[in-house]
Design a protein around this motif. Structure first.
Motif, PDB file in Angstrom:
ATOM      1  N   UNK A  28       5.895  -1.472 -12.290  1.00 54.57           N
ATOM      2  CA  UNK A  28       4.481  -2.101 -11.830  1.00 54.57           C
ATOM      3  C   UNK A  28       3.649  -2.238 -13.405  1.00 54.57           C
ATOM      4  N   UNK A  29       3.726  -0.934 -14.246  1.00 50.60           N
ATOM      5  CA  UNK A  29       2.924  -0.917 -15.429  1.00 50.60           C
ATOM      6  C   UNK A  29       3.493  -1.931 -16.273  1.00 50.60           C
ATOM      7  N   UNK A  30       4.757  -1.939 -16.375  1.00 43.48           N
ATOM      8  CA  UNK A  30       5.328  -2.740 -17.503  1.00 43.48           C
ATOM      9  C   UNK A  30       5.352  -4.262 -17.304  1.00 43.48           C
ATOM     10  N   UNK A  31       5.328  -4.923 -16.132  1.00 39.23           N
ATOM     11  CA  UNK A  31       5.257  -6.218 -15.615  1.00 39.23           C
ATOM     12  C   UNK A  31       3.715  -6.601 -15.255  1.00 39.23           C
ATOM     13  N   UNK A  32       2.987  -5.471 -14.581  1.00 34.59           N
ATOM     14  CA  UNK A  32       1.629  -5.824 -13.955  1.00 34.59           C
ATOM     15  C   UNK A  32       1.591  -6.938 -13.266  1.00 34.59           C
ATOM     16  N   UNK A  33       2.407  -6.949 -12.044  1.00 31.77           N
ATOM     17  CA  UNK A  33       2.666  -8.252 -11.531  1.00 31.77           C
ATOM     18  C   UNK A  33       1.513  -8.403 -10.270  1.00 31.77           C
ATOM     19  N   UNK A  34       1.584  -9.656  -9.748  1.00 36.96           N
ATOM     20  CA  UNK A  34       0.427  -9.914  -8.796  1.00 36.96           C
ATOM     21  C   UNK A  34       0.790  -9.321  -7.432  1.00 36.96           C
ATOM     22  N   UNK A  35       2.090  -9.186  -7.200  1.00 36.90           N
ATOM     23  CA  UNK A  35       2.439  -8.471  -6.143  1.00 36.90           C
ATOM     24  C   UNK A  35       3.774  -7.616  -6.057  1.00 36.90           C
ATOM     25  N   UNK A  36       3.800  -6.426  -5.478  1.00 38.71           N
ATOM     26  CA  UNK A  36       4.889  -5.654  -5.316  1.00 38.71           C
ATOM     27  C   UNK A  36       5.253  -5.510  -3.751  1.00 38.71           C
ATOM     28  N   UNK A  37       6.574  -6.154  -3.508  1.00 45.56           N
ATOM     29  CA  UNK A  37       7.059  -6.215  -2.100  1.00 45.56           C
ATOM     30  C   UNK A  37       8.262  -5.421  -1.768  1.00 45.56           C
ATOM     31  N   UNK A  38       7.787  -4.319  -0.715  1.00 43.84           N
ATOM     32  CA  UNK A  38       8.716  -3.618  -0.342  1.00 43.84           C
ATOM     33  C   UNK A  38       9.233  -4.196   1.027  1.00 43.84           C
ATOM     34  N   UNK A  39      10.897  -4.483   0.985  1.00 43.56           N
ATOM     35  CA  UNK A  39      11.217  -5.001   2.027  1.00 43.56           C
ATOM     36  C   UNK A  39      11.341  -3.986   3.229  1.00 43.56           C
ATOM     37  N   UNK A  40      10.801  -4.062   4.216  1.00 43.87           N
ATOM     38  CA  UNK A  40      10.638  -3.160   5.371  1.00 43.87           C
ATOM     39  C   UNK A  40      11.931  -2.313   5.644  1.00 43.87           C
ATOM     40  N   UNK A  41      11.795  -1.115   5.756  1.00 44.61           N
ATOM     41  CA  UNK A  41      12.740   0.020   5.929  1.00 44.61           C
ATOM     42  C   UNK A  41      11.972   1.323   6.352  1.00 44.61           C
ATOM     43  N   UNK A  42      12.412   2.176   7.432  1.00 48.39           N
ATOM     44  CA  UNK A  42      11.713   3.160   7.606  1.00 48.39           C
ATOM     45  C   UNK A  42      11.253   4.159   6.123  1.00 48.39           C
ATOM     46  N   UNK A  43      11.958   4.097   5.381  1.00 46.36           N
ATOM     47  CA  UNK A  43      11.647   4.880   3.961  1.00 46.36           C
ATOM     48  C   UNK A  43      10.323   4.293   3.481  1.00 46.36           C
ATOM     49  N   UNK A  44      10.319   3.158   3.376  1.00 45.30           N
ATOM     50  CA  UNK A  44       9.080   2.496   2.706  1.00 45.30           C
ATOM     51  C   UNK A  44       7.923   2.604   3.672  1.00 45.30           C
ATOM     52  N   UNK A  45       8.111   2.363   4.995  1.00 45.50           N
ATOM     53  CA  UNK A  45       6.972   2.415   5.866  1.00 45.50           C
ATOM     54  C   UNK A  45       6.432   3.907   5.751  1.00 45.50           C
TER      55      UNK A  45
END
Length: 331
Positions: free
Chosen positions: A263-280
């Motif tokens: 996140x810090x290196x690319x400074x993105x507009x969006x970070x997308x976590x594809x749905x999985x119980x771990x990310x939720x």
């Protein structure tokens, strides 16, 4: 100034693009839509009918009192097959020239030694069943350079093999090969209609482990050695042993640090976590840490998405259409 051959190709592409929207046209309607002269449209249409790219589908009254023929793109002029190889499953679907799915299925691969034979066998079977089949697009859960499998923890028997060339040789079809995260990133870019300035990072937890992809400035980043986003190549990530069926209760520091560093290196507009119980389960914790890292500025928008499979299929379909269009442009 474009030469005659280049100009003809540009005019042909204008007409083809109009038909690929799926609507039927008369020659007069097509001239109005494309801005091309009636004689130019008429000549190209006649050539496309003779090559079976177009079909005559009826007649329509015109303003001059004469009936005009109506033409439509032939969806079976060319077909392509898309394949998704992940774990012991090989999913596939056949697309027509308009990008519509004609057929689809799934094959369970019984052993590691059967992977290549299963891929080759499916392509040969599809070619027998679909006379208009002209190409294939394969997405694989492995690091590739677009031709050769450079690294694969799931399919070590394929490492070092120029899989694209081998499959093209055995099937006689033109092909395209890419890893799952690259292709899903291409699909996500198209699905979300991102502009050429959008930067997006995606993370996915699949059967083959933890993966990521980058869309930077509207383009998928693959890197000089085609390993951008291959997080599982990092030993401290690999030893965590995460996959879609096994994950810890607490968020490993190595995983969190990886997400924050990206996140810090690319400074993105969006970070997308594809749905999985771990990310939720750890979404709020990741969001809190992002806010801390971006103190004083707007942090990237953190998203949970159920669309990994949709993005993957859109990306493969996009590649298949590009493959078919490239072959048609060479006529």
């Amino acid at each position: 100034m474009a030469d005659a051959a280049t100009l003809k190709q540009l005019n042909l592409q204008k007409i083809r693009n109009a038909f690929l929207e799926g609507e039927p046209f008369s020659k007069t309607e097509l001239a109005e839509k494309t801005g091309l002269s009636f004689p130019t449209v008429g000549k190209i249409i006649d050539e496309m009918v003779n090559s079976h790219q177009l079909q005559i589908v009826g007649m329509r009254n015109s303003s001059g009192g004469r009936c005009s023929r109506i033409y439509q793109y032939n969806p079976d002029f060319r077909n392509a097959i898309a394949l998704i190889l992940e774990g012991p499953r090989l999913d596939w679907f056949v697309l027509d020239s308009l990008g519509m799915t004609k057929n689809q299925g799934r094959i369970e691969i019984e052993s590691d030694s059967d992977v290549f034979d299963t891929l080759a066998g499916l392509l040969l079977q599809a070619r027998r069943q679909e006379p208009s089949l002209c190409g294939f697009c394969l997405g694989i859960a492995a690091n590739t350079n677009g031709e050769t499998v450079q690294q694969s923890f799931e399919y070590p028997q394929l490492k070092g093999i120029n899989l694209l060339k081998e499959l093209e040789c055995v099937s006689g079809l033109k092909g395209s090969l890419g890893n799952d995260m690259w292709i899903s990133a291409e699909g996500c870019w198209q699905r979300c209609r991102m502009n050429d300035q959008t930067t997006l990072i995606s993370f996915y937890l699949g059967s083959c482990g933890f993966g990521s992809s980058f869309v930077i400035g509207g383009k998928t980043l693959k890197g000089a050695h085609q390993v951008a986003g291959e997080i599982e190549l990092l030993p401290w990530i690999r030893k965590e042993g995460l996959n879609m069926n096994a994950w810890p209760e607490t968020l490993p520091k190595a995983i969190l640090h990886c997400i924050l560093t990206y996140a810090i290196i690319t400074d993105p507009d969006f970070i997308q976590l594809y749905t999985h119980p771990f990310f939720i389960q750890h979404f709020d914790e990741i969001q809190t840490q992002l806010n801390t890292c971006f103190t004083g500025v707007q942090p990237p928008v953190l998203l949970l998405s159920d669309d990994f499979r949709a993005d993957y299929e859109i990306g493969l379909s996009r590649r298949a259409m590009q493959l078919m269009n490239a072959m048609e442009s060479s006529l």
